[in-house]
Design an enzyme around this catalytic site. Sequence first.
Site, short mmCIF file in Angstrom:
data_model
loop_
_atom_site.label_atom_id
_atom_site.label_comp_id
_atom_site.label_asym_id
_atom_site.label_seq_id
_atom_site.Cartn_x
_atom_site.Cartn_y
_atom_site.Cartn_z
N ASP A 153 0.73 -1.13 -0.11
CA ASP A 153 -0.04 0.05 -0.05
C ASP A 153 1.12 1.15 -0.02
O ASP A 153 0.79 2.21 0.91
CB ASP A 153 -0.95 -0.09 1.24
N GLU A 405 3.33 -7.67 7.49
CA GLU A 405 2.04 -8.48 7.09
C GLU A 405 2.24 -9.54 6.07
O GLU A 405 1.35 -9.38 4.90
CB GLU A 405 1.00 -7.34 6.74
N GLU A 494 1.52 -0.94 14.19
CA GLU A 494 0.58 0.03 13.42
C GLU A 494 -0.56 0.11 14.12
O GLU A 494 -1.15 -1.04 14.57
CB GLU A 494 0.37 -0.80 12.30
C1 BDP Z 1 -1.48 -2.23 6.97
C2 BDP Z 1 0.02 -2.20 5.94
C3 BDP Z 1 0.22 -0.64 5.70
C4 BDP Z 1 -1.00 -0.03 5.04
C5 BDP Z 1 -2.01 -0.15 6.15
C6 BDP Z 1 -3.30 0.74 5.96
O1 BDP Z 1 0.93 -2.52 6.94
O2 BDP Z 1 1.18 -0.90 4.48
O3 BDP Z 1 -0.58 1.27 4.64
O4 BDP Z 1 -2.27 -1.34 6.65
O5 BDP Z 1 -4.32 0.27 5.45
O6 BDP Z 1 -1.93 -3.23 6.52
O7 BDP Z 1 -3.31 1.82 5.96
#
Ligand code: BDP
Length: 585
Positions: A153, A405, A494
């Site tokens: 992403d 991930e 995250e």
């Molecule tokens: C997580 C990913 C990250 C994405 C984020 C998102 O590690 O790269 O940008 O979610 O969805 O799954 O904002």
Amino acid sequence: MKIEPRFEREKVDLSGFWHFKVDPEKKGEEEQWFEHPSVQRWDKIYAPAPWNEQDSEYTWYMGTAWYTREFSIPEDWADKIVLAVFEGVNYEAKVWINGVSLGEHEGGFTPFAFRAEKVLKFGDSNRIVVMVDNTLTKKTVPPGEGMNETYFDFFHYGGIHREVYLLSVPKVHVKDVTIRTDIKGKDGLIDVDIEVLNDLEEECAGKLTIQVIDGKEVVAEEIVDLSLAPKTRKTVDKKLTVSNARFWSPESPHLYTLRTSLAFGGNRGDVKDTRFGVRTVKIENGKILLNGRPVFLKGFARHEDFPVLGKTLHGAILRKDYGLMKEIGSNSFRTSHYPYSKSHLDLADENGFLVILETPAVGLRRGVERLDDPEIIKRVRRMTREMILRDKNRPSVIMYSLFNEPDSTREEFRTILKEAKEEARKTDPTRPVTFASSKHLDDKALDLVDVLCHNFYYGWYSYSGDLQEAEKVLSETLDEIHKRHPEKPIIITEFGAGAIAGVHKHPPEMWSEEYQAEFIKTYWKVFLSKDYVAGGHIWNFADFRVGQSTRRTTENRKGIFTRTRDPKLSVGVVKKLFKNTPTYR
Ligand code: BDP
């Protein structure tokens, strides 16, 4: 003890405008564009910086493109080894100088270098040609199928996005330095491995001076007699002690310099400086111990991303970002989802940031047929090794994240994780390893890592708009993970919610600045209530560009700053949370 004089290894910097031509039909190699490119008909673009935002014609380009320019090399380099060094080219590169092929490299975020002295014209003009291919496949690392069909992403920029230069080094030189530190009482114990190369056709004998320099003072020194047979290399292993050392930490990021100087037959030779900090990192009883004290990581997952410059974060932007990160009270970040540039990490060393250094192995999921595909394993191992070799002496780097991930519910993931872990341990046995999991209770590989890293989006992708339920599920899930692995600290690598700057809602609603702030507050409260949680990284520091899809509005909006670093409502909230959370707990 006198400080040995310093000589800079000389560089010819190739930053600037290069001739540029896209090659969608991939005919350049067959037509030998590396020989005498007819540059009059080529465009010009700037490197380092990706091609995408320099001209609208290139924004969505995925494929082969050619770069070329002329440069001159000083005459007195003729008796030296000359390296053509590339700090980062996304994704694949082939290099020619004066029509001769020097080699190729795959992987966008780790450096590579080719010997070039045999093909160079000294005291004269030379031509370099670089063919770059940013085509994604299901087996590239990271994988994907198109600019909008990436398995990750963030925007898939292409081109020469980090420094390129020619470097001259003496034929006998220090090739590599590895520094490991330990603490005994008030003293710093420094264990160094110094690899010296003799590229001459004759034996050479002389001495190697190893100095630890603190500001203007030599605080430890060793002098070693050295003799090297023709065309050989040797590793010198030495232990030095710095009494009353100043230990590196977020509140006092003290850096020392290790200077290695060679001298042969009374003549000075190569001098190489390596910065380091005296500090220890250990995982014990479910805690991350920095210099023996349990630390709590507060900070962000970041991206290298800025308008026009794409992945090339100019020093001025880095300076601003670090200023903001410090002002907010953070002490840590993860290099999601690839190793960041050298200057990015230099500033982490200098500013006392605790860094989780991540490889480019993001997106090994869905579309990837077999995670244990030998081709993918080979790529992952090489990129892991190249990353660690580059950054192994940085005090800021406290652990390696080997994947982001992955589909860690698949049994084959264990195979590739074991391979990557083996490579990491072999290259650097001192640092813990981890990966960022999105599978939580279904994850089949958590037993293989030293620290548990988890990415959570309850309240966003699931339990959307419902922070009460999100809080409950987050708390229960964390407790269950901890119950299964009580000896391992947990970091939430995250957590975040999208907020479009300027959108406000009361009561808070998804996409509003208020909801993002509430989301972060809710999560932070849960983290602080659990003794086993060793840190939280907000996703993301700033909004960043992504491919086109129905899920995103040109950018991922989970930044607490906009892409141009203007604050959203969350910034004030986060500042309070971070300031009230001590680094040691
Ligand atoms: C997580 C990913 C990250 C994405 C984020 C998102 O590690 O790269 O940008 O979610 O969805 O799954 O904002």
